[in-house]
Design a protein around this motif. Structure first.
Motif, PDB file in Angstrom:
ATOM      1  N   PHE A 109      19.023  11.013  52.491  1.00 17.05           N
ATOM      2  CA  PHE A 109      19.676  11.947  51.557  1.00 17.05           C
ATOM      3  C   PHE A 109      19.497  11.472  50.118  1.00 17.05           C
ATOM      4  N   SER A 110      19.694  10.193  49.891  1.00 19.49           N
ATOM      5  CA  SER A 110      19.496   9.619  48.562  1.00 19.49           C
ATOM      6  C   SER A 110      18.053   9.805  48.106  1.00 19.49           C
ATOM      7  N   TYR A 111      17.105   9.514  49.004  1.00 22.09           N
ATOM      8  CA  TYR A 111      15.685   9.591  48.642  1.00 22.09           C
ATOM      9  C   TYR A 111      15.270  11.020  48.302  1.00 22.09           C
ATOM     10  N   LEU A 112      15.695  11.980  49.103  1.00 23.59           N
ATOM     11  CA  LEU A 112      15.295  13.367  48.882  1.00 23.59           C
ATOM     12  C   LEU A 112      15.933  13.955  47.623  1.00 23.59           C
ATOM     13  N   ASN A 113      16.902  13.257  47.068  1.00 21.74           N
ATOM     14  CA  ASN A 113      17.507  13.675  45.795  1.00 21.74           C
ATOM     15  C   ASN A 113      17.088  12.748  44.652  1.00 21.74           C
ATOM     16  N   ARG A 114      15.947  12.080  44.811  1.00 24.16           N
ATOM     17  CA  ARG A 114      15.512  11.090  43.819  1.00 24.16           C
ATOM     18  C   ARG A 114      15.076  11.711  42.499  1.00 24.16           C
ATOM     19  N   ASN A 121      19.196  11.583  32.400  1.00 25.21           N
ATOM     20  CA  ASN A 121      18.737  10.435  33.183  1.00 25.21           C
ATOM     21  C   ASN A 121      18.712  10.759  34.677  1.00 25.21           C
ATOM     22  N   ASN A 122      18.028   9.934  35.433  1.00 24.29           N
ATOM     23  CA  ASN A 122      17.910  10.124  36.868  1.00 24.29           C
ATOM     24  C   ASN A 122      19.256   9.820  37.531  1.00 24.29           C
ATOM     25  N   LYS A 123      19.804  10.811  38.218  1.00 20.98           N
ATOM     26  CA  LYS A 123      21.142  10.660  38.790  1.00 20.98           C
ATOM     27  C   LYS A 123      21.152   9.662  39.944  1.00 20.98           C
ATOM     28  N   ARG A 124      20.086   9.624  40.741  1.00 21.01           N
ATOM     29  CA  ARG A 124      20.047   8.677  41.850  1.00 21.01           C
ATOM     30  C   ARG A 124      20.032   7.239  41.329  1.00 21.01           C
ATOM     31  N   GLN A 125      19.247   6.989  40.311  1.00 17.45           N
ATOM     32  CA  GLN A 125      19.212   5.641  39.734  1.00 17.45           C
ATOM     33  C   GLN A 125      20.571   5.271  39.160  1.00 17.45           C
ATOM     34  N   GLN A 126      21.241   6.230  38.535  1.00 15.33           N
ATOM     35  CA  GLN A 126      22.580   5.968  38.021  1.00 15.33           C
ATOM     36  C   GLN A 126      23.540   5.617  39.162  1.00 15.33           C
ATOM     37  N   ALA A 127      23.419   6.324  40.289  1.00 19.98           N
ATOM     38  CA  ALA A 127      24.303   6.047  41.438  1.00 19.98           C
ATOM     39  C   ALA A 127      24.037   4.653  41.999  1.00 19.98           C
ATOM     40  N   TYR A 140      25.689   2.310  39.701  1.00 17.53           N
ATOM     41  CA  TYR A 140      27.152   2.437  39.763  1.00 17.53           C
ATOM     42  C   TYR A 140      27.713   1.656  40.954  1.00 17.53           C
ATOM     43  N   PHE A 141      27.070   1.789  42.122  1.00 13.99           N
ATOM     44  CA  PHE A 141      27.582   1.131  43.325  1.00 13.99           C
ATOM     45  C   PHE A 141      27.019  -0.275  43.510  1.00 13.99           C
ATOM     46  N   GLY A 142      25.924  -0.597  42.840  1.00 10.83           N
ATOM     47  CA  GLY A 142      25.396  -1.955  42.885  1.00 10.83           C
ATOM     48  C   GLY A 142      24.018  -2.085  43.489  1.00 10.83           C
ATOM     49  N   SER A 143      23.603  -1.131  44.319  1.00 15.68           N
ATOM     50  CA  SER A 143      22.269  -1.146  44.926  1.00 15.68           C
ATOM     51  C   SER A 143      22.111   0.121  45.752  1.00 15.68           C
ATOM     52  N   GLU A 144      20.895   0.368  46.210  1.00 20.01           N
ATOM     53  CA  GLU A 144      20.659   1.497  47.110  1.00 20.01           C
ATOM     54  C   GLU A 144      21.427   1.318  48.421  1.00 20.01           C
ATOM     55  N   GLU A 145      21.477   0.098  48.953  1.00 19.97           N
ATOM     56  CA  GLU A 145      22.187  -0.137  50.203  1.00 19.97           C
ATOM     57  C   GLU A 145      23.691   0.128  50.057  1.00 19.97           C
ATOM     58  N   LEU A 146      24.257  -0.312  48.952  1.00 13.90           N
ATOM     59  CA  LEU A 146      25.687  -0.075  48.724  1.00 13.90           C
ATOM     60  C   LEU A 146      25.961   1.397  48.466  1.00 13.90           C
ATOM     61  N   PHE A 147      25.028   2.082  47.832  1.00 15.07           N
ATOM     62  CA  PHE A 147      25.154   3.533  47.633  1.00 15.07           C
ATOM     63  C   PHE A 147      25.177   4.237  48.989  1.00 15.07           C
TER      64      PHE A 147
END
Length: 285
Positions: free
Chosen positions: A219-224, A232-238, A241-248
């Motif tokens: 889901f994260s990737y398809l909204n990259r 700015n890129n919202k996925r990168q911001q997320a 915000y949470f600390g990493s892709e895994e934590l997101f």
């Protein structure tokens, strides 16, 4: 008393006197015998014996040397979790590995969606299949927004992703593979855009937890390419915000009602985190 009788009496008295003196000497000067045994390099006094006392003294000294193995890898860690990032040559694909949590994530930065595989999985390297029907039914329990976003693009495969095995040294519970990655790290296999859930996850009663986590990566990737109001890129911001892709991904799991997380230290979201995820979903879907 004749001369012979006097001689006999004198001899007897002399013997008695000698025995008395000897007995008194022994009483005041006990004889000790020490027996020592040597084993290896350790000397152990074992028995002490005398005419008046007997003592046993044992001394044991043991030294154990434990060989140690040091492995040096390039890692990035969050709290108690170790995350290893591997960049696959000639592509923009990155692989995030967590040995402690049996998770592998494979992402590339291509803005164009790969064409997902639409055939039978049996020819895929690592396909197991014993739980494919059960996995297909679990997919139907994913959050509605996930199904709307993923079902037409993502393949859900019951199998042991072989590149994940190369990264972990054993079959991972789950893998998200956007690039279609072969065992040797080459990409563009038929299983591009795929979520893998292994038999090991089913045996450990972690199949749906794994599916939900890896689907959150999808889901994260398809909204990259989602763009925030500030441009700015919202996925990168997320991710920041949470600390990493895994934590997101773990945070998305909790947002949609999951109760098992691979990376977060807490199993609850703050009000601010809930609001942030709601904003992300509203903006990007």
């Amino acid at each position: 008393m004749n001369k012979r009788t006097k001689l006999i009496v004198s001899s007897i008295l002399g013997i008695i006197l000698f025995l008395g003196v000897s007995y008194n000497y022994v009483l005041n000067n006990p004889v000790s015998v020490i027996v020592t045994a040597s084993i290896g390099t350790t000397t152990i006094p074992t028995t002490t014996t005398s005419t008046t006392t007997t003592s046993t003294s044992t001394t044991t000294s043991t030294t154990t040397t434990i060989p140690t193995t040091t492995t040096s890898t390039t890692t990035t860690s969050t709290s108690t979790t170790t995350s290893t990032t591997t960049t696959i040559p000639t592509t923009t694909t990155t692989v995030e590995v967590s040995p402690e949590n049996d998770s592998v994530t494979i992402n590339d930065n291509n803005p164009e969606d790969p064409i997902p595989y639409e055939g039978v999985y049996v020819a895929f390297e690592g396909f197991e299949g014993e739980n494919q029907t059960l996995l297909d039914s679990l997919v139907q329990n994913l959050p509605e927004v996930y199904k709307e976003t993923l079902l037409e693009k993502v393949s859900f495969i019951n199998g042991c992703h072989l590149y994940g095995v190369e990264m972990l040294g054993e079959c991972p519970f789950g893998v998200w593979d956007s690039a279609g990655t072969f065992k040797n790290g080459d990409t563009n296999a038929d299983w591009k855009l795929s979520v893998w859930v292994s038999n090991r996850a089913f045996r450990s009663n972690r199949a749906f937890d794994t599916l939900l986590h890896e689907s959150s990566h999808a889901f994260s990737y398809l909204n990259r390419n989602c763009v925030a109001p500030d441009g700015n890129n919202k996925r990168q911001q997320a991710q920041e915000y949470f600390g990493s892709e895994e934590l997101f991904a773990d945070s998305l799991v909790l947002y949609f009602g999951g109760d098992y997380v691979f990376y977060r230290e807490t199993k609850s979201l703050s009000d601010a985190e809930n609001a942030y995820l709601q904003e992300f979903i509203n903006l990007c879907t």
